[in-house]
Design a protein around this motif. Structure first.
Motif, mmCIF file in Angstrom:
data_model
loop_
_atom_site.group_PDB
_atom_site.id
_atom_site.type_symbol
_atom_site.label_atom_id
_atom_site.label_comp_id
_atom_site.label_asym_id
_atom_site.label_seq_id
_atom_site.Cartn_x
_atom_site.Cartn_y
_atom_site.Cartn_z
ATOM 1 N N GLY A 4 50.988 43.667 42.230
ATOM 2 C CA GLY A 4 50.561 42.364 41.926
ATOM 3 C C GLY A 4 51.596 41.404 42.579
ATOM 4 N N PRO A 72 39.282 38.836 44.106
ATOM 5 C CA PRO A 72 38.961 38.007 42.891
ATOM 6 C C PRO A 72 38.085 36.985 43.134
ATOM 7 C CG PRO A 72 41.290 37.763 43.626
ATOM 8 C CD PRO A 72 40.626 38.828 44.440
ATOM 9 N N ASP A 74 38.370 34.177 41.659
ATOM 10 C CA ASP A 74 39.144 32.918 41.481
ATOM 11 C C ASP A 74 40.321 33.101 42.356
ATOM 12 O OD1 ASP A 74 41.108 31.015 40.620
ATOM 13 O OD2 ASP A 74 40.692 31.063 38.626
ATOM 14 N N SER A 75 40.503 32.301 43.365
ATOM 15 C CA SER A 75 41.624 32.379 44.621
ATOM 16 C C SER A 75 42.710 32.306 43.711
ATOM 17 C CB SER A 75 41.232 31.353 45.483
ATOM 18 O OG SER A 75 41.267 29.901 44.932
ATOM 19 N N HIS A 77 43.960 33.989 41.442
ATOM 20 C CA HIS A 77 44.137 35.259 41.020
ATOM 21 C C HIS A 77 44.426 36.303 42.090
ATOM 22 C CE1 HIS A 77 41.389 34.578 37.104
ATOM 23 N NE2 HIS A 77 42.538 34.075 36.924
ATOM 24 N N VAL A 78 44.998 37.401 41.844
ATOM 25 C CA VAL A 78 45.537 38.373 42.821
ATOM 26 C C VAL A 78 44.898 39.669 43.125
ATOM 27 C CG1 VAL A 78 47.461 39.584 43.730
ATOM 28 C CG2 VAL A 78 47.910 37.296 42.548
ATOM 29 N N SER A 79 44.623 40.202 41.974
ATOM 30 C CA SER A 79 44.097 41.638 41.596
ATOM 31 C C SER A 79 42.781 41.801 42.410
ATOM 32 C CB SER A 79 44.150 42.211 40.469
ATOM 33 O OG SER A 79 45.364 42.179 39.810
ATOM 34 N N GLU A 124 43.462 48.396 37.854
ATOM 35 C CA GLU A 124 42.370 47.855 37.793
ATOM 36 C C GLU A 124 40.923 48.576 37.706
ATOM 37 O OE1 GLU A 124 42.556 44.195 37.539
ATOM 38 O OE2 GLU A 124 44.792 44.884 37.783
#
Length: 214
Positions: A4, A72, A74-75, A77-79, A124
């Protein structure tokens, strides 16, 4: 495995204890971030003698492959996740990345490792396939296992609960005990009891039940 945007624990292990730390993550943002951290710590003198940080932009799986990951929704977020574990929002966005994944055994063999002090994974939802494979192969070459579980990503119904309970049962049967947990058991630390002699003085040899590789 699964960095992450925070490798402070990993850096701390190398910096304070002189550990050799091997980082893995194929996520594009993580690759840029971790490579910068590794470069920054490579020559600043903050690590204890023998400390090492290295990074490989690959993911962990139960077999070598080129895997499709969903980014993801949502931009911010990373995972990312294996496309098979993606939720509706991720699928609707439709942004994917193809990345290389490999097995723990192959990674260890390539680096000349027979045993690990700690295996730390936050992947994840893919942790279930990986751990099920290691248990089935009786290949558990590590003293401590730190896992963030994502059973909620396995879909509706009892599938997530069944696989989660199966992994916990399998680890117990192989001699691992839970020594710490939080967030209702989503984050768990396990210790292989038969390795306690090694933990006490470092003199007792640890032998994996199966040779590394494959």
């Amino acid at each position: 495995v699964g960095c992450g945007m925070d490798v402070s624990w990993d850096v701390g292990m190398a910096e304070k204890y002189g550990a050799q730390v091997f980082l893995f993550d194929p996520t594009p943002r993580s690759v840029r971030y971790v490579r910068g951290v590794v470069v920054g710590f490579s020559g600043d003198g903050r690590m204890k003698s023998g400390g090492q940080l290295s990074f490989t932009a690959e993911g962990l799986a139960d077999k070598p492959a080129e895997m499709t990951f969903a980014m993801p929704a949502d931009s911010g977020h990373v995972s990312m996740r294996n496309i098979e574990l993606a939720d509706e929002a991720m699928r609707a966005k439709g942004q994917t990345v193809i990345a290389k994944v490999d097995t723990l055994g192959n990674w260890m063999a390539a680096r000349g490792h027979d045993y690990l002090d700690v295996l730390k994974i936050d992947i994840e939802g893919a942790e279930y396939g990986v751990l099920e494979s290691l248990l089935a192969d009786d290949f558990l070459p590590f003293t401590q296992l730190l896992v963030e579980f994502h059973g909620r990503f396995l879909g509706e119904g009892g599938e997530g609960k069944r696989r989660h309970e199966g992994v916990l049962k399998g680890l117990r049967e192989k001699g691992f005990e839970t020594i710490w947990q939080q967030n209702a058991g989503q984050e768990v630390a396990f210790l292989k009891v038969e390795d306690l002699g090694y933990c006490e003085d470092g003199g007792e040899r640890r032998v994996p039940r199966k040779a590394a590789g494959g």
